[in-house]
Write a protein that holds these residues in place. Sequence first.
Motif, short mmCIF file in Angstrom:
data_model
loop_
_atom_site.label_atom_id
_atom_site.label_comp_id
_atom_site.label_asym_id
_atom_site.label_seq_id
_atom_site.Cartn_x
_atom_site.Cartn_y
_atom_site.Cartn_z
N LEU A 72 40.24 46.27 44.91
CA LEU A 72 40.58 44.82 44.81
C LEU A 72 41.76 43.62 44.88
O LEU A 72 41.39 43.07 45.27
N THR A 73 42.57 44.05 45.15
CA THR A 73 44.03 43.60 45.02
C THR A 73 43.85 43.33 46.87
O THR A 73 44.49 41.58 47.13
N ALA A 78 54.98 46.91 36.94
CA ALA A 78 55.37 45.74 38.63
C ALA A 78 53.89 44.80 38.78
O ALA A 78 53.86 43.34 39.27
N ALA A 79 53.11 45.91 38.53
CA ALA A 79 51.15 45.43 38.62
C ALA A 79 50.88 44.01 37.54
O ALA A 79 50.34 43.13 38.46
N LEU A 80 51.28 44.52 36.35
CA LEU A 80 51.00 44.04 35.60
C LEU A 80 52.08 42.21 34.99
O LEU A 80 51.11 41.17 34.45
N ALA A 81 52.74 42.89 35.75
CA ALA A 81 53.68 41.19 35.55
C ALA A 81 52.41 40.95 36.69
O ALA A 81 53.05 39.59 36.26
N ALA A 82 52.59 40.92 36.76
CA ALA A 82 51.85 39.79 38.13
C ALA A 82 50.67 39.33 37.77
O ALA A 82 50.83 38.22 38.71
N VAL A 83 50.36 39.48 36.82
CA VAL A 83 48.74 39.06 36.46
C VAL A 83 48.60 37.85 35.67
O VAL A 83 48.03 36.65 35.68
N VAL A 84 50.21 37.48 35.40
CA VAL A 84 51.02 36.58 34.92
C VAL A 84 50.39 35.10 35.72
O VAL A 84 50.35 34.48 35.23
N VAL A 85 50.74 34.81 36.93
CA VAL A 85 50.51 34.22 37.74
C VAL A 85 49.56 33.78 39.01
O VAL A 85 48.77 32.64 38.84
N VAL A 86 48.28 34.43 38.11
CA VAL A 86 47.32 34.51 38.73
C VAL A 86 46.28 33.24 38.02
O VAL A 86 45.70 32.89 38.69
N PRO A 87 46.50 32.93 37.37
CA PRO A 87 45.52 31.80 36.71
C PRO A 87 46.12 30.65 37.50
O PRO A 87 45.42 29.14 37.46
N LEU A 94 43.93 46.85 37.01
CA LEU A 94 43.57 48.65 37.07
C LEU A 94 44.55 49.18 38.02
O LEU A 94 44.12 50.64 37.40
N LEU A 95 45.54 48.41 38.45
CA LEU A 95 46.46 49.34 39.25
C LEU A 95 47.38 49.47 37.47
O LEU A 95 48.21 50.65 38.43
N GLY A 96 48.01 48.84 37.49
CA GLY A 96 48.88 48.90 36.41
C GLY A 96 48.75 49.45 35.59
O GLY A 96 49.92 50.91 35.22
N ALA A 97 47.69 49.03 34.42
CA ALA A 97 47.46 49.91 33.08
C ALA A 97 47.56 51.59 33.36
O ALA A 97 48.14 52.24 32.16
N ARG A 108 40.05 34.98 41.30
CA ARG A 108 41.13 34.71 40.02
C ARG A 108 40.61 36.12 39.01
O ARG A 108 41.59 37.29 38.40
N VAL A 109 39.63 36.09 39.18
CA VAL A 109 38.85 37.36 37.97
C VAL A 109 39.14 38.74 39.20
O VAL A 109 39.79 39.55 38.06
N ALA A 110 38.78 39.27 40.02
CA ALA A 110 38.82 39.83 40.93
C ALA A 110 40.25 40.05 41.23
O ALA A 110 40.21 41.59 41.38
N LEU A 111 41.40 40.15 41.59
CA LEU A 111 42.44 40.15 41.38
C LEU A 111 42.92 40.55 40.16
O LEU A 111 43.56 41.06 39.72
N ALA A 112 43.00 39.69 39.07
CA ALA A 112 43.92 40.34 37.71
C ALA A 112 42.97 41.42 37.03
O ALA A 112 43.92 42.06 36.98
N ALA A 113 41.68 41.98 37.42
CA ALA A 113 41.16 42.68 37.10
C ALA A 113 42.30 44.27 37.78
O ALA A 113 41.76 45.13 37.69
#
Length: 407
Positions: free
Chosen positions: A131-132, A190-199, A101-104, A92-97
Amino acid sequence: MTKPPSSSSADTARFPGAPPAPALPPLVTRQLLLRFLTVIGASASFFLLLSVVPLYAQHSGGSPGLATGALMLATVGGELATPRLVARYGYRVALAAGLGLLGAPALVLTAGDGMAWIVAMCLLRGLGFALTVVAGGALTASLIPAERRGEGLALAGIVSGVPSLVGLPLGVWLASHVGFTPVCVAGGMAALAAVVVVPGLPGRERSAGRDAGVLAGLRNGALARPTAVFATTAIGAGIIVTFLPVAVPASLSGLVAVALFAQPATATAARWFAGRFGDRHGPARLVLPGLLASSGGLLVTSVTSSPVAVLAGVALFGAGFGVAQNATLTLMYARVPESGYGTVSALWNVAYAGGMGLGAVGFGAAAAHTGYPAAFALTAAVMLVALAPAWRDRLRASNCCRPPTSA
């Protein structure tokens, strides 16, 4: 002699006493669907800007090649380091990071137009993409039942392939119609929105054990051989994407768009076929045919003056490349415990990015001396060097699975 009853459903109907065939575990679960959402977000962000950022660099008076080179360099470096990060911090940490980094950086990419700024943003995005794909790839494998691994990885390939089919041409079209900033913002979101489902995804692998790392994986012949074969086929992918537009005569420019769509389309379809076939008959049987089809496709493509040859060549290459993608990845995951999924994902993705990069650089140098048709044919011949590890791996797989003979 009568045939012994099998455990299939047909034999069960003929022999009521025969045990029923075991039901396959479900393939698509809630967690796999959540993982697919992160795949779509990362792929859409990456491919939407893959051709747009070099255009922005050129528009700003910089080097398009430097922008792409920085992206791929950071991607390869990040892929080598990711297995250790996953082992320490979890999926989770690696994927969210990675998604961050891809989106910001994409959101602020057009805030500066100097080449140093563009390269810095590309380096960050390359690390994020690494990372992703590595952490995410290992996570995907852990969510797929071993009995349906080939089919599951093929489905994951389709999910990630559709954004590439749409994103590459859409990004360029949007940049020319609405400008660079809206496209970059869309790619970032597109990348940042996907962070929501990582938890909702697992934090770590379920099995005990320590990831051996990329270097240890390369010393393992069971992993190194499929990696070498896949890297060889990836060389052709980098060449087609980079040089087909300039190798085809200007009078056939309309052919390029069709060919560049046909190659990933046939690769996506072939990945699905390879996954289904591999689950039933073993993926080891497909590695060699995938390599031969990839080499043959490049050879046919060398007739760049013929529209029929170009379309047939890229389609044949795409089919071979898709088969090689699925077969090598499925085979490598089957040869390690779950704790080694990070190593496999890193090796495979490094082979992908590295093969594409080396192919583009080497082909450019060769074409400068021989011309594009001869360079295509030469590359097709060079790819056959991978017949040695492919054949050796096939023999080892056959000997491993051969039943012992009776005395």
